[in-house]
Design an enzyme around this catalytic site. Sequence first.
Site, PDB file in Angstrom:
ATOM      1  CE  LYS A  46      -4.388  -0.593   2.250  1.00 53.33           C
ATOM      2  NZ  LYS A  46      -5.497  -0.235   2.101  1.00 53.33           N
ATOM      3  N   GLY A  47       0.680   2.147  -0.898  1.00 55.31           N
ATOM      4  CA  GLY A  47       1.520   3.347  -0.919  1.00 55.31           C
ATOM      5  C   GLY A  47       0.643   4.563  -0.817  1.00 55.31           C
ATOM      6  NE  ARG A  48       3.759   9.647  -1.650  1.00 58.99           N
ATOM      7  CZ  ARG A  48       4.884  10.324  -1.490  1.00 58.99           C
ATOM      8  NH1 ARG A  48       4.848  11.605  -1.292  1.00 58.99           N
ATOM      9  NH2 ARG A  48       6.051   9.726  -1.549  1.00 58.99           N
ATOM     10  CD  GLU A  78      -6.153  -1.585  -1.960  1.00 60.06           C
ATOM     11  OE1 GLU A  78      -6.586  -2.296  -2.893  1.00 60.06           O
ATOM     12  OE2 GLU A  78      -6.720  -1.463  -0.860  1.00 60.06           O
ATOM     13  CE  LYS A 138       1.691   3.018  -7.697  1.00 64.75           C
ATOM     14  NZ  LYS A 138       3.048   3.574  -7.699  1.00 64.75           N
ATOM     15  CG  ASP A 143       9.341   9.084  -3.060  1.00 61.49           C
ATOM     16  OD1 ASP A 143       9.964   9.366  -2.014  1.00 61.49           O
ATOM     17  OD2 ASP A 143       8.192   8.609  -3.059  1.00 61.49           O
TER      18      ASP A 143
END
Length: 342
Positions: free
Chosen positions: A45-47, A50, A64, A168
């Site tokens: 799970k990111g910004r 999912e 994603k 990032d």
Amino acid sequence: VAKEPQYTNHILDEISLSNTSGAGRTQFVQRTISKQAQLIELVGKGRYGEVWKALWRGDPVAIKQFDPRDEQSWIQEVKMYETSWLRHENILGHMGSDCKSTASSTRWWIMMEFCQHGSLYEYLSHARYTPIQLLESVRGIYSGLEHLHSAIFGNNPNNSKPGIAHRDLKTHNILVKNPTQCCIGDLGLAITSNDYKEKVNKTNFQVGTRRYMAPEILDSSLNFEKFFTFKAADMFSSSYIIWEMLHVCQVDSDVTERERTLPYIDEVPGNPAVEDMLKVVVEEGKRPPLLDRWRQNPITRVLCNMIQELWCKDPSERLSALRIKKTLSEMLLHKQDSFPPV
Ligand code: ADP
Ligand code: MG
Ligand code: MG
């Protein structure tokens, strides 16, 4: 109201007819890619949404999924992955993108190569490296970063590649393909040497993960007129990746329990604010500790020296990804004669 899918791709799918008259025969139907993929397990799970392990026509893939309101992030990331000449074994392989609509919502998808060991962040919680394995993994990461950063000039746009800065870099955004092979993923914040002038300005340059930010981004002293600036900031953030990896390296006969850690874990709170990082990294000029045991082995000693030339304050003094890749490749080539067996 569900949005009309604009990007949906179709592919012919072969289905077996199960009714009596058609038994044993097959028929081809058009199905969207997303309908053919079967989500198996949530793996991250990111910004923006999912990431799922899925099966697509029998093969594992990663999908994603972006929330409907994050269409812009999806477009931006897809565009980056579709850059010509991007394919490289140390950059996460992109297969395609699609959208899946139901009566109530639309989900944006990116289909990618599945990396069975997950993110480097997760991997370091249980992995151990010998110095040679560490050297190989780090070399791979910089080989990918060098390819990402480099512009390729061709006689037309399809035969060229702009320089790309990631913005990032951190262990969460590096994926582990096998114990000595990583790749760079999550191009959601990346910018290119073609579009950075229109995309980056005084009000929006401070993006990425604050814990990993370069000093010039924290104190706003960066020169965002020059593309080199963004590559140099990537080089700074990448130093912490090597530093985190060094923690799980088994140096010589030392058998002390190894533990994964994060930079400045004792100096700043979880999810630090820019002010927290600014105080430690810029005002106090602190950097994470380089442990004595790393200085005792010829490979980890070289990595320590590299880290110091990456996290220096002056962006123009930092090593380039190409320099690192070349040095580490040379070390791997001569490992038999230069290093004692590990
Ligand atoms: P976000 O942009 O939301 O941060 P990421 O692309 O970084 O999303 O993915 C979030 C997490 O999902 C990663 O940290 C990793 O754990 C997992 N993940 C992402 N891509 C893959 C992949 N191709 N294979 C396996 N796991 C993945
Ligand atoms: Mg991420
Ligand atoms: Mg992202």
